[in-house]
Design a protein around this motif. Sequence first.
Motif, short mmCIF file in Angstrom:
data_model
loop_
_atom_site.label_atom_id
_atom_site.label_comp_id
_atom_site.label_asym_id
_atom_site.label_seq_id
_atom_site.Cartn_x
_atom_site.Cartn_y
_atom_site.Cartn_z
N ASP A 1 0.86 -1.14 0.01
CA ASP A 1 0.06 0.22 0.02
C ASP A 1 0.70 1.29 -0.06
OD1 ASP A 1 -1.74 2.31 0.53
OD2 ASP A 1 -3.19 0.66 1.74
N PHE A 2 0.75 1.92 -1.09
CA PHE A 2 1.58 3.17 -1.25
C PHE A 2 0.50 4.40 -0.91
CE2 PHE A 2 3.84 0.09 -3.76
CZ PHE A 2 5.23 0.48 -3.39
N GLY A 3 0.34 4.58 0.26
CA GLY A 3 -0.65 5.76 0.60
C GLY A 3 -1.69 5.89 0.05
N GLY A 4 -2.33 4.82 0.06
CA GLY A 4 -3.77 4.74 -0.59
C GLY A 4 -3.89 4.11 -1.98
N THR A 5 -2.59 3.85 -2.68
CA THR A 5 -2.78 3.16 -3.76
C THR A 5 -2.13 1.95 -3.37
OG1 THR A 5 -2.20 5.26 -5.16
CG2 THR A 5 -1.82 3.08 -6.24
N LYS A 6 -2.95 0.87 -3.68
CA LYS A 6 -2.60 -0.75 -3.46
C LYS A 6 -1.86 -1.09 -4.65
CE LYS A 6 -6.17 -0.93 0.25
NZ LYS A 6 -7.38 -1.94 0.74
N MET A 7 -1.11 -2.08 -4.48
CA MET A 7 -0.43 -2.65 -5.81
C MET A 7 -0.14 -4.08 -5.37
SD MET A 7 2.22 0.35 -6.85
CE MET A 7 2.59 -0.21 -8.47
N GLY A 8 -0.27 -4.88 -6.31
CA GLY A 8 -0.15 -6.49 -6.30
C GLY A 8 0.89 -6.79 -7.19
N TRP A 9 2.22 -7.03 -6.76
CA TRP A 9 3.26 -7.42 -7.52
C TRP A 9 3.44 -8.89 -8.23
CZ3 TRP A 9 6.36 -3.16 -8.42
CH2 TRP A 9 6.25 -1.90 -7.67
N PHE A 10 3.27 -8.95 -9.52
CA PHE A 10 3.36 -10.15 -10.05
C PHE A 10 4.79 -10.50 -9.89
CE2 PHE A 10 -0.23 -8.56 -12.51
CZ PHE A 10 -1.02 -9.75 -12.75
N PRO A 11 5.19 -11.93 -9.84
CA PRO A 11 6.28 -12.21 -9.74
C PRO A 11 7.11 -11.87 -10.90
CG PRO A 11 4.86 -13.95 -9.20
CD PRO A 11 4.12 -12.95 -9.50
N SER A 12 8.52 -11.65 -10.84
CA SER A 12 9.44 -11.13 -11.74
C SER A 12 10.92 -11.45 -11.71
CB SER A 12 9.11 -9.69 -12.29
OG SER A 12 9.57 -8.91 -11.11
N ASP A 13 11.48 -11.37 -12.70
CA ASP A 13 12.97 -11.70 -12.63
C ASP A 13 13.40 -10.80 -13.72
OD1 ASP A 13 15.62 -12.56 -13.29
OD2 ASP A 13 15.22 -14.51 -13.02
N HIS A 14 13.96 -9.66 -13.36
CA HIS A 14 14.83 -8.63 -14.36
C HIS A 14 15.67 -9.11 -15.19
CE1 HIS A 14 11.77 -5.75 -12.58
NE2 HIS A 14 12.37 -6.01 -11.61
N GLY A 15 16.14 -10.33 -14.78
CA GLY A 15 17.08 -11.04 -15.90
C GLY A 15 16.73 -11.92 -16.89
N LYS A 16 15.16 -12.01 -16.93
CA LYS A 16 14.56 -12.80 -18.05
C LYS A 16 13.66 -11.61 -18.90
CE LYS A 16 13.90 -16.89 -15.38
NZ LYS A 16 12.87 -17.81 -14.66
N PRO A 17 13.53 -12.00 -20.18
CA PRO A 17 12.83 -11.25 -21.10
C PRO A 17 11.19 -10.98 -20.69
CG PRO A 17 13.13 -13.30 -21.81
CD PRO A 17 13.85 -13.22 -20.84
N GLY A 18 10.69 -9.98 -21.16
CA GLY A 18 9.22 -9.77 -20.59
C GLY A 18 9.19 -8.57 -19.81
N ALA A 19 7.89 -8.09 -19.54
CA ALA A 19 7.76 -6.77 -18.92
C ALA A 19 7.20 -7.12 -17.52
CB ALA A 19 6.61 -6.08 -19.34
#
Length: 126
Positions: free
Chosen positions: A35-53
């Motif tokens: 929760d960023f001060g009223g904006t809720k975010m749900g983070w998808f798993p990610s690996d920044h070393g792999k292709p894709g967003a």
Amino acid sequence: MDFNMVGWFEIPVSDMERAKAFYDAVFQVEIKLQDFGGTKMGWFPSDHGKPGAAGTLIQNKDWYKPSESDGVLIYFNSLDLQNELGRIEPSGGKIVQSKTQISPEIGYMAVFLDSEGNRIALHSRQ
């Protein structure tokens, strides 16, 4: 360019817990919530070393509104989209286009509405 054009995505939600449960079940992942001060975010798993967003679910009623027809269409990659397709309706979503071959070279696609009413697509080679 030495990279793919899409670097980030956000999927609007009205009910973060419901959306988290839906995406956890369909893709068999664990969405991490913040929760960023009223904006809720749900983070998808990610690996920044792999292709894709990488991307998130996002809830802020003043800035984000789920839609089944407006805005961009996000495609999630899969080994065989039929696996995820089979988990969509039991998890509270609706299939609007079943597995359809695009071409032998490109593979298959399908479209569904998530638990929040967003139009989302799947893509797989098989």
